[in-house]
Design a protein around this motif. Structure first.
Motif, PDB file in Angstrom:
ATOM      1  N   LEU A  25       1.317  -1.207  -0.083  1.00  0.00           N
ATOM      2  CA  LEU A  25      -0.169   0.111   0.241  1.00  0.00           C
ATOM      3  C   LEU A  25       1.070   1.355  -0.219  1.00  0.00           C
ATOM      4  O   LEU A  25       1.888   1.162   0.280  1.00  0.00           O
ATOM      5  CB  LEU A  25      -1.098   0.268   1.015  1.00  0.00           C
ATOM      6  CG  LEU A  25      -1.816  -1.343   1.168  1.00  0.00           C
ATOM      7  CD1 LEU A  25      -3.073  -0.764   2.671  1.00  0.00           C
ATOM      8  CD2 LEU A  25      -3.053  -0.794   0.493  1.00  0.00           C
ATOM      9  N   SER A  26       0.440   2.072  -0.618  1.00  0.00           N
ATOM     10  CA  SER A  26       0.726   3.968  -0.576  1.00  0.00           C
ATOM     11  C   SER A  26       1.342   3.975   1.412  1.00  0.00           C
ATOM     12  O   SER A  26       0.468   3.620   1.887  1.00  0.00           O
ATOM     13  CB  SER A  26       0.143   4.534  -1.230  1.00  0.00           C
ATOM     14  OG  SER A  26      -0.639   4.474  -0.747  1.00  0.00           O
ATOM     15  N   ASP A  28      -0.543   7.028   1.887  1.00  0.00           N
ATOM     16  CA  ASP A  28      -1.805   7.267   2.715  1.00  0.00           C
ATOM     17  C   ASP A  28      -2.650   6.408   3.125  1.00  0.00           C
ATOM     18  O   ASP A  28      -3.175   5.903   4.041  1.00  0.00           O
ATOM     19  CB  ASP A  28      -2.095   8.344   1.072  1.00  0.00           C
ATOM     20  CG  ASP A  28      -1.890   9.857   0.784  1.00  0.00           C
ATOM     21  OD1 ASP A  28      -0.319  10.142   2.241  1.00  0.00           O
ATOM     22  OD2 ASP A  28      -2.228   9.566  -0.110  1.00  0.00           O
ATOM     23  N   LEU A  29      -2.501   5.060   1.975  1.00  0.00           N
ATOM     24  CA  LEU A  29      -3.352   3.887   2.386  1.00  0.00           C
ATOM     25  C   LEU A  29      -2.785   3.320   3.552  1.00  0.00           C
ATOM     26  O   LEU A  29      -3.782   2.012   3.884  1.00  0.00           O
ATOM     27  CB  LEU A  29      -3.620   3.193   1.442  1.00  0.00           C
ATOM     28  CG  LEU A  29      -4.123   3.654   0.106  1.00  0.00           C
ATOM     29  CD1 LEU A  29      -4.209   2.407  -1.323  1.00  0.00           C
ATOM     30  CD2 LEU A  29      -5.605   3.539   0.492  1.00  0.00           C
ATOM     31  N   GLU A  33      -5.388   1.909   6.540  1.00  0.00           N
ATOM     32  CA  GLU A  33      -5.715   0.956   7.829  1.00  0.00           C
ATOM     33  C   GLU A  33      -4.901   1.557   9.337  1.00  0.00           C
ATOM     34  O   GLU A  33      -6.202   0.462   9.353  1.00  0.00           O
ATOM     35  CB  GLU A  33      -4.321   0.415   6.989  1.00  0.00           C
ATOM     36  CG  GLU A  33      -4.179  -1.343   7.171  1.00  0.00           C
ATOM     37  CD  GLU A  33      -3.376  -2.326   6.560  1.00  0.00           C
ATOM     38  OE1 GLU A  33      -3.632  -3.319   6.707  1.00  0.00           O
ATOM     39  OE2 GLU A  33      -1.982  -1.582   6.664  1.00  0.00           O
ATOM     40  N   ARG A 139      -7.158  -6.824   2.591  1.00  0.00           N
ATOM     41  CA  ARG A 139      -5.742  -6.090   2.907  1.00  0.00           C
ATOM     42  C   ARG A 139      -5.244  -7.751   2.784  1.00  0.00           C
ATOM     43  O   ARG A 139      -4.023  -7.004   1.850  1.00  0.00           O
ATOM     44  CB  ARG A 139      -6.010  -5.412   3.581  1.00  0.00           C
ATOM     45  CG  ARG A 139      -4.969  -5.139   4.156  1.00  0.00           C
ATOM     46  CD  ARG A 139      -3.799  -4.226   3.573  1.00  0.00           C
ATOM     47  NE  ARG A 139      -2.529  -4.210   3.736  1.00  0.00           N
ATOM     48  CZ  ARG A 139      -1.416  -4.750   3.546  1.00  0.00           C
ATOM     49  NH1 ARG A 139      -1.893  -6.063   3.775  1.00  0.00           N
ATOM     50  NH2 ARG A 139       0.116  -4.118   3.924  1.00  0.00           N
ATOM     51  N   ARG A 194      -5.165  -4.315  -5.359  1.00  0.00           N
ATOM     52  CA  ARG A 194      -4.755  -2.977  -5.248  1.00  0.00           C
ATOM     53  C   ARG A 194      -5.886  -2.334  -5.420  1.00  0.00           C
ATOM     54  O   ARG A 194      -6.473  -1.640  -4.271  1.00  0.00           O
ATOM     55  CB  ARG A 194      -3.572  -2.522  -5.605  1.00  0.00           C
ATOM     56  CG  ARG A 194      -2.805  -1.283  -5.024  1.00  0.00           C
ATOM     57  CD  ARG A 194      -1.689  -0.974  -5.796  1.00  0.00           C
ATOM     58  NE  ARG A 194      -0.300  -1.979  -4.274  1.00  0.00           N
ATOM     59  CZ  ARG A 194      -0.288  -2.118  -5.586  1.00  0.00           C
ATOM     60  NH1 ARG A 194      -0.083  -3.107  -6.794  1.00  0.00           N
ATOM     61  NH2 ARG A 194       0.970  -3.221  -4.877  1.00  0.00           N
ATOM     62  N   ASP A 195      -6.254  -2.183  -6.183  1.00  0.00           N
ATOM     63  CA  ASP A 195      -7.015  -1.030  -7.052  1.00  0.00           C
ATOM     64  C   ASP A 195      -8.826  -1.110  -6.669  1.00  0.00           C
ATOM     65  O   ASP A 195      -9.312  -0.157  -5.809  1.00  0.00           O
ATOM     66  CB  ASP A 195      -7.552  -1.089  -8.333  1.00  0.00           C
ATOM     67  CG  ASP A 195      -6.087  -0.003  -9.174  1.00  0.00           C
ATOM     68  OD1 ASP A 195      -5.644  -0.206  -8.802  1.00  0.00           O
ATOM     69  OD2 ASP A 195      -6.455  -1.394 -10.362  1.00  0.00           O
ATOM     70  N   SER A 198      -7.389  -0.144  -2.633  1.00  0.00           N
ATOM     71  CA  SER A 198      -7.583   1.037  -2.444  1.00  0.00           C
ATOM     72  C   SER A 198      -9.465   2.096  -2.379  1.00  0.00           C
ATOM     73  O   SER A 198      -8.978   2.834  -2.333  1.00  0.00           O
ATOM     74  CB  SER A 198      -6.325   1.966  -3.760  1.00  0.00           C
ATOM     75  OG  SER A 198      -5.437   1.402  -3.576  1.00  0.00           O
ATOM     76  N   MET A 201     -10.874   1.445   1.203  1.00  0.00           N
ATOM     77  CA  MET A 201     -10.464   2.673   1.753  1.00  0.00           C
ATOM     78  C   MET A 201     -10.861   4.115   1.264  1.00  0.00           C
ATOM     79  O   MET A 201     -11.034   4.416   2.610  1.00  0.00           O
ATOM     80  CB  MET A 201      -8.840   2.049   1.732  1.00  0.00           C
ATOM     81  CG  MET A 201      -8.172   1.221   2.568  1.00  0.00           C
ATOM     82  SD  MET A 201      -6.612   0.775   2.646  1.00  0.00           S
ATOM     83  CE  MET A 201      -7.040  -0.620   3.293  1.00  0.00           C
ATOM     84  N   TYR A 202     -10.534   4.284   0.568  1.00  0.00           N
ATOM     85  CA  TYR A 202     -11.000   5.765   0.272  1.00  0.00           C
ATOM     86  C   TYR A 202     -12.849   5.895   0.143  1.00  0.00           C
ATOM     87  O   TYR A 202     -13.234   6.834   0.727  1.00  0.00           O
ATOM     88  CB  TYR A 202     -10.668   6.247  -1.794  1.00  0.00           C
ATOM     89  CG  TYR A 202      -9.320   6.270  -1.409  1.00  0.00           C
ATOM     90  CD1 TYR A 202      -9.109   7.306  -0.378  1.00  0.00           C
ATOM     91  CD2 TYR A 202      -9.071   5.607  -2.627  1.00  0.00           C
ATOM     92  CE1 TYR A 202      -7.275   6.844  -0.492  1.00  0.00           C
ATOM     93  CE2 TYR A 202      -7.346   6.084  -2.597  1.00  0.00           C
ATOM     94  CZ  TYR A 202      -6.243   6.235  -1.569  1.00  0.00           C
ATOM     95  OH  TYR A 202      -5.513   6.991  -1.870  1.00  0.00           O
TER      96      TYR A 202
END
Length: 508
Positions: A25-26, A28-29, A33, A139, A194-195, A198, A201-202
């Motif tokens: 994850l980036s 931000d993510l 988390e 995740r 991952r998409d 993400s 999460m957003y």
């Protein structure tokens, strides 16, 4: 099985730093988390505590919930008690009104809990046990896919090295092709997962306002519940108070005089009239009346009977001292003395005037300033005490003696200090007030008086003792002259009674 082995070997190599590790994850993510776990903990804890606050059984309909609700059980108990006592008693009426109110409160509570359960508890459960766990599960799945991708890439790289080709050339052969396809497929799966992760999460971050709204809803629903409950209570309170005020059988000891008179619709306080009429029947010749202490148990019983407005004259005729004690207790337990706090200084100043005529006039002026209720009752009591002193040869209760034992129960200062000090200073002045009131009762309070005001206690033998008076005695007339003056103007029934008293006295 082979995939799991490769995954474990790749994980071990990444742990010791021998293999390259792809970041899942980036930054931000990663922060999202961490927040996911915190929100999950808070939601789970809040859901648990909020569920514990529910009084009804969770997850059942309104009828089943109502049966086991404590408020419903209380309402049923109150209604059953009301049915047993009936509306003829004040307690029965109170139980019925309260039972109906508690039942309505129970219905409001059920509606409130159902709404909280639907709009707050269930959404919190879904958030803590479904939505966030699903994201966390995804995740973990992404972590496995990344590990698979890293493993396939490592194996492809090893295959390239083993073939002896340069790093910038593509390996050849079926095995190398297979490893490359596996690596590309794994990378594709990682990208898709991952998409999706993400996006979820957003979405979680974007929906935080909705999650916060659960708690706003909780407070709004509580506010509405309490508003409706308060309205119900405010509606029933006037009915309860009206029943209380309409109920005539109220205790009188320790209650303000005007309140007792207003509730009972009387002019003379019930304990005063009851005690006076009983004493007129059986206590006028009792030696030391008001001075000799009664039996504590009998006094307590009589006071309780007077509070209940149930007095058997015959039962207490053998103990006039208990009756006198009850009258003294009632007068002393008034929140304000019969002669009032407001006029206290004026009474004291009047008693200090040396000239008798001016002193009596000052006392008369103070009498005239008494409130109507107090005036009527002090007039009633003083007239009775004057009647009592007519039998002083037998009862030994002269105006002075009566004033000594009863004066402190008719007038006392508002801020009492040391009792001994009061008895030695104030009481002497109070005696100087009460004694002339008794001695000149018909001058201070002219006119006839009917002791048996309500007619509930038979006909006292000495009621209306000055009914045939043609003139009022002079305030400066001494006791012997006043007694002779009264005998000449006394009704025949009283004169006859005195003859009988003399007969009994001679007969021993």
């Amino acid at each position: 099985m082979k995939k799991q082995f490769n995954r474990m070997r790749q994980l071990a190599n990444q742990t010791v730093g021998r293999a390259e590790k792809t970041e899942v994850l980036s930054e931000d993510l990663l922060q999202v988390e961490k927040r996911l776990e915190l929100v999950k903990q808070v939601s789970h804890s809040t859901h648990k505590k909020l569920t514990a606050c529910l009084q009804g059984q969770q997850g059942v309909d309104a009828d089943k919930r109502s049966k086991k609700l404590p408020l419903t059980t209380l309402a049923q108990c109150l209604m059953e008690g009301s049915a047993v006592l009936g509306d003829d008693s004040l307690l029965g009426k109170m139980l019925r009104l309260c039972g109906e109110a508690e039942d309505k409160l129970a219905q409001e509570l059920i509606h409130f809990e159902l709404q909280v359960e639907r709009d707050v508890i269930e959404p919190l459960f879904v958030l803590a046990e479904v939505e966030i766990p699903n994201i966390q599960k995804q995740r973990k799945h992404l972590a496995k896919l990344v590990l698979d991708m890293d493993s396939s890439r490592t194996r492809w790289q090893q295959s390239v090295k083993s073939s002896g080709l340069a790093s910038n050339l593509q390996p050849s052969g079926a095995k190398a092709d297979a490893l490359r396809e596996e690596m590309e497929e794994a990378a594709n799966r990682v990208e898709i997962c991952r998409d999706q992760l993400s996006a979820d999460m957003y979405n979680f971050v974007a929906k935080e306002v909705d999650y916060a709204n659960y708690f706003q809803t909780l407070i709004e629903v509580q506010a509405e519940y309490h508003r409706k409950s308060l309205a119900l209570l405010q509606n029933v309170l006037p009915q309860i108070k009206a029943q209380q005020e309409a109920w005539m059988e109220k205790p009188s000891f320790g209650k303000p005089l005007e309140e007792h008179l207003a509730v009972s619709g009387r002019e003379i306080a019930f304990p005063v009239e009851a005690c006076v009429t009983m004493l007129l029947e059986c206590g006028m010749q009792e030696e030391g009346l008001f001075r000799v202490a009664p039996s504590a148990s009998k006094l307590k019983k009589l006071k309780a009977a007077l509070d209940c407005c149930v007095v058997d004259v015959q039962e207490y005729s053998a103990d006039p001292h208990a009756i006198a004690g009850a009258l003294k207790s009632y007068l002393r337990e008034l929140p304000e003395p019969l002669m009032t706090f407001e006029l206290y200084e004026e009474w004291i100043q009047a008693s200090n005037i040396p000239e008798q005529e001016k002193r009596l006039q000052a006392l008369w002026n103070a009498c005239e300033k008494l409130p109507k209720a107090n005036y009527n009752n002090i007039r009633y009591v003083i007239k009775f005490l004057a009647k009592l002193t007519e039998y002083q040869d037998m009862n030994k209760m002269t105006p002075s003696n009566v004033a000594i034992v009863l004066g402190p129960n008719l007038l006392w200062p508002q801020a009492e200090g040391n009792m001994t000090e009061m008895m030695t200073t104030v009481s002497l002045q109070i005696v100087g007030i009460i004694e002339p009131l008794i001695q000149h009762a018909d001058w201070f309070f002219p006119g006839d008086i009917e002791f048996n005001v309500t007619g509930n206690y038979g006909s006292p033998m000495h009621v209306n003792h000055n009914a045939n008076y043609s003139s009022m005695p002079s305030p400066d007339m001494d006791h012997a002259d006043r007694r002779q003056h009264d005998q000449a103007r006394r009704p025949l029934s009283v004169a006859t009674d005195n003859m009988m008293l003399e007969f009994y006295k001679k007969d021993g």
